[in-house]
Scaffold this motif. Structure first.
Motif, PDB file in Angstrom:
ATOM      1  N   UNK A  46      30.282  -4.258  -7.146  1.00 13.59           N
ATOM      2  CA  UNK A  46      28.873  -3.847  -7.151  1.00 13.59           C
ATOM      3  C   UNK A  46      28.738  -2.385  -6.719  1.00 13.59           C
ATOM      4  N   UNK A  47      29.406  -2.017  -5.631  1.00 11.59           N
ATOM      5  CA  UNK A  47      29.341  -0.640  -5.131  1.00 11.59           C
ATOM      6  C   UNK A  47      29.960   0.344  -6.110  1.00 11.59           C
ATOM      7  N   UNK A  48      31.138  -0.036  -6.658  1.00 13.34           N
ATOM      8  CA  UNK A  48      31.857   0.866  -7.556  1.00 13.34           C
ATOM      9  C   UNK A  48      31.081   1.085  -8.850  1.00 13.34           C
ATOM     10  N   UNK A  49      30.446   0.027  -9.348  1.00 18.17           N
ATOM     11  CA  UNK A  49      29.678   0.142 -10.586  1.00 18.17           C
ATOM     12  C   UNK A  49      28.477   1.066 -10.416  1.00 18.17           C
ATOM     13  N   UNK A  50      27.931   1.135  -9.214  1.00 17.96           N
ATOM     14  CA  UNK A  50      26.812   2.055  -8.968  1.00 17.96           C
ATOM     15  C   UNK A  50      27.271   3.505  -9.051  1.00 17.96           C
ATOM     16  N   UNK A  51      28.561   3.742  -8.718  1.00 20.32           N
ATOM     17  CA  UNK A  51      29.074   5.109  -8.668  1.00 20.32           C
ATOM     18  C   UNK A  51      29.845   5.510  -9.916  1.00 20.32           C
ATOM     19  N   UNK A  52      30.303   4.559 -10.718  1.00 19.77           N
ATOM     20  CA  UNK A  52      31.176   4.874 -11.858  1.00 19.77           C
ATOM     21  C   UNK A  52      30.604   4.261 -13.134  1.00 19.77           C
ATOM     22  N   UNK A  53      30.247   5.111 -14.077  1.00 18.75           N
ATOM     23  CA  UNK A  53      29.609   4.653 -15.311  1.00 18.75           C
ATOM     24  C   UNK A  53      30.553   3.797 -16.151  1.00 18.75           C
ATOM     25  N   UNK A  54      31.873   3.959 -15.976  1.00 21.63           N
ATOM     26  CA  UNK A  54      32.830   3.189 -16.785  1.00 21.63           C
ATOM     27  C   UNK A  54      32.656   1.685 -16.559  1.00 21.63           C
ATOM     28  N   UNK A  55      32.337   1.296 -15.333  1.00 23.82           N
ATOM     29  CA  UNK A  55      32.140  -0.121 -15.049  1.00 23.82           C
ATOM     30  C   UNK A  55      30.788  -0.627 -15.552  1.00 23.82           C
ATOM     31  N   UNK A  56      29.896   0.282 -15.880  1.00 27.41           N
ATOM     32  CA  UNK A  56      28.584  -0.120 -16.394  1.00 27.41           C
ATOM     33  C   UNK A  56      28.557  -0.162 -17.921  1.00 27.41           C
ATOM     34  N   UNK A  57      29.624   0.308 -18.556  1.00 30.37           N
ATOM     35  CA  UNK A  57      29.703   0.278 -20.019  1.00 30.37           C
ATOM     36  C   UNK A  57      29.858  -1.169 -20.498  1.00 30.37           C
ATOM     37  N   UNK A  58      29.300  -1.465 -21.668  1.00 27.99           N
ATOM     38  CA  UNK A  58      29.334  -2.821 -22.198  1.00 27.99           C
ATOM     39  C   UNK A  58      30.716  -3.247 -22.662  1.00 27.99           C
TER      40      UNK A  58
ATOM     41  N   UNK B 284      40.918  -4.252 -17.922  1.00 28.71           N
ATOM     42  CA  UNK B 284      40.694  -4.891 -16.632  1.00 28.71           C
ATOM     43  C   UNK B 284      41.753  -4.473 -15.612  1.00 28.71           C
ATOM     44  N   UNK B 285      43.012  -4.347 -16.044  1.00 27.53           N
ATOM     45  CA  UNK B 285      44.069  -3.895 -15.140  1.00 27.53           C
ATOM     46  C   UNK B 285      43.753  -2.509 -14.596  1.00 27.53           C
ATOM     47  N   UNK B 286      43.259  -1.651 -15.449  1.00 28.62           N
ATOM     48  CA  UNK B 286      42.878  -0.303 -15.013  1.00 28.62           C
ATOM     49  C   UNK B 286      41.745  -0.330 -14.008  1.00 28.62           C
ATOM     50  N   UNK B 287      40.760  -1.201 -14.261  1.00 27.00           N
ATOM     51  CA  UNK B 287      39.635  -1.321 -13.327  1.00 27.00           C
ATOM     52  C   UNK B 287      40.111  -1.837 -11.965  1.00 27.00           C
TER      53      UNK B 287
ATOM     54  N   UNK C 290      41.315  -0.901  -6.257  1.00 26.77           N
ATOM     55  CA  UNK C 290      42.267  -0.830  -5.153  1.00 26.77           C
ATOM     56  C   UNK C 290      42.245   0.544  -4.496  1.00 26.77           C
ATOM     57  N   UNK C 291      42.164   1.603  -5.327  1.00 29.40           N
ATOM     58  CA  UNK C 291      42.088   2.959  -4.787  1.00 29.40           C
ATOM     59  C   UNK C 291      40.808   3.147  -3.982  1.00 29.40           C
ATOM     60  N   UNK C 292      39.708   2.612  -4.499  1.00 31.06           N
ATOM     61  CA  UNK C 292      38.430   2.751  -3.795  1.00 31.06           C
ATOM     62  C   UNK C 292      38.447   1.969  -2.476  1.00 31.06           C
ATOM     63  N   UNK C 293      39.125   0.819  -2.491  1.00 31.16           N
ATOM     64  CA  UNK C 293      39.181  -0.031  -1.303  1.00 31.16           C
ATOM     65  C   UNK C 293      39.863   0.687  -0.144  1.00 31.16           C
ATOM     66  N   UNK C 294      40.854   1.520  -0.453  1.00 34.53           N
ATOM     67  CA  UNK C 294      41.579   2.237   0.595  1.00 34.53           C
ATOM     68  C   UNK C 294      40.639   3.083   1.455  1.00 34.53           C
ATOM     69  N   UNK C 295      39.573   3.608   0.852  1.00 40.60           N
ATOM     70  CA  UNK C 295      38.661   4.474   1.598  1.00 40.60           C
ATOM     71  C   UNK C 295      37.372   3.799   2.022  1.00 40.60           C
ATOM     72  N   UNK C 296      37.318   2.474   1.887  1.00 37.56           N
ATOM     73  CA  UNK C 296      36.085   1.751   2.222  1.00 37.56           C
ATOM     74  C   UNK C 296      36.064   1.389   3.701  1.00 37.56           C
TER      75      UNK C 296
END
Length: 463
Positions: A277-289, A307-310, A315-321
């Protein structure tokens, strides 16, 4: 007398071997459980094994048997629940299925002997004496104060729900066939003796309860008899069966269990939705259909790579959460756990007491072990922005009578604050006492409103 330690076998012996076994001789003085603190209770529960040793060598790994020749502790254990307690409990309105199960293991299968409706003690005793049936009493901490006291402390210690069941089995009988559970198990032998057989897991750290056929499990890895005052621990997934030896009195033991659905996998499922939810607010790639008709066909290699890329990105975002968003686990724990143990002296934990806090007050958090502070999206359905909020859940108003009963209605108790209040709340959480004036909020009105809300929920007191 010095304690005797016998190491666990490696499974290569000719016959069944005891699991890690500690024999403790009576020291001459009383040895009750230490109920002053959660850690003190657990230390005394597994004494003389040290907690560091327990979690390093046994927890989720292998069984531990502690045999005690301690008449004081044995007497205390017997006081937790006796066969004779059933008469008064039945008079309070117990029901088959909900409160009591009557069963017997016949030819390796569980035979349930429950009647319909309310349990009558004379019928229960008749099934026990004549049919050699085991009486299983569900969640006795709802009625037995000392078990409430013990399990409430253990819930604080583990940070996980702690349930219990009492099993009363007549001589020469067995209640349940071989099976494994999805919980960490601590057995306290209360009355009589119980003969146990443990087998190597077919599903280590199992996530569900399951029966196991005798021809699948092989020979016992461990075999022993528990007497009053003894304790047995084994991890979830450990296959086990137990019977009361012939020619002796009945056996009563209480199974105290914890860590159901508390694995890293469960925690990952609980937190991943908030992270997405948080990542999708910040990254348009996760909001693409997703591609057209993806839901109508088998998942393609392209979709799997995407999905593997996401997941790598998450995981990268989690490191700084700093703040993981818990969807349900923290709230569910607070909603369903026992309320703090208190003596029935007329003081209700749901009623605030003491001095009303003001701007000049110094306050401190109380019932710290019963309060959960977490950050999550706004749960107000009318708020379309779904901004993050701070949630405080607590168990002070929980009902002991519904603890671990599953289908009983429960409700969450607590407060909700804007995310801007997080620093002030952490000040209160992390301080032994703090001045209201020093809270990190913009206005005096916000400071007063915050402490008044907490005081109303009995979460702070003026010192």
């Amino acid at each position: 007398m010095p304690k005797k330690v016998k190491p666990a076998g490696d499974g290569k012996e000719e016959g069944p071997v005891p699991c890690k076994q500690v024999k403790v001789e009576a020291a001459g003085g009383p040895s009750p459980l230490n109920l002053d603190s959660p850690s003190g209770l657990f230390e005394s529960l597994i004494s003389p094994i040290k907690t560091e040793t327990f979690f390093k060598e046994f927890w989720e790994q292998k069984p531990l048997l502690i045999q005690r020749d301690d008449p004081v502790l044995a007497t205390y254990y017997r006081s937790l629940f006796r066969l004779s307690d059933l008469k008064s409990l039945c008079s309070r309105g117990m029901y088959y299925g909900r409160d009591v199960n009557v069963c017997r293991c016949v030819n390796g299968k569980k035979k349930v002997l429950n009647k319909d409706g309310k349990v009558h003690f004379l019928q229960l005793r008749k099934d026990f004496d004549q049919k050699r049936a085991t009486i299983q009493f569900h969640q006795p901490q709802r009625f037995k104060d000392e078990l409430w006291r013990i399990q409430e402390k253990l819930e604080c210690y583990f940070g996980s729900l702690v349930g219990s069941n009492v099993y009363i089995t007549p001589a020469g009988s067995q209640g349940l066939p071989p099976h494994y559970d999805d919980v960490e198990v601590f057995i306290l032998q209360l009355e009589g003796e119980k003969h146990w057989r443990l087998y190597h897991p077919t599903v280590p750290l199992a996530r569900e309860y399951s029966l196991e056929a005798e021809d699948r499990i092989g020979r016992p890895a461990h075999e022993f008899t528990l007497k009053p005052g003894d304790l047995l621990y084994f991890p979830r997934g450990t296959i086990h069966q137990a019977d009361t030896p012939s020619g002796l009195a009945h056996s009563t033991h209480v199974t105290i269990s914890t860590y159901q659905s508390s694995s890293w996998g469960d925690f990952l499922l609980d937190t991943i939705s908030g992270l997405v939810f948080d990542t999708a607010k910040a990254d348009v790639a996760l909001r693409a259909g997703i591609p057209r008709q993806l839901l109508l066909v088998e998942t393609t290699a392209v979709a799997t790579r995407k999905l593997s890329g996401f997941l790598r990105m998450l995981a990268d975002r989690l490191e700084g959460t700093k703040e993981l968003l818990s969807a349900d686990m923290k709230k569910d724990f607070a909603m369903n756990r026992l309320p703090p143990y208190y003596l029935g002296d007329g003081v209700e934990l749901s009623t605030p007491g003491g001095q009303l806090p003001g701007l000049d007050s110094t306050v401190r958090l109380q019932f710290r072990d019963h309060v959960v502070l977490t950050v999550g999206p706004d749960q107000d359905p009318s708020d379309e922005t779904r901004e993050k909020m701070v949630y405080i859940y607590h168990s002070l108003k929980n009902r002991r009578e519904t603890h671990m009963m599953g289908n009983e209605e429960t409700e969450s108790h607590g407060l909700r604050f804007p995310l801007s209040h997080i620093d002030a709340l952490k000040q209160i959480w992390n301080s032994s006492a703090i001045s209201v004036k020093d809270l990190k909020l913009t206005t005096d009105e916000e400071k007063q409103s915050l402490v008044l809300s907490l005081w109303t929920e009995c979460l702070i007191q003026v010192v």
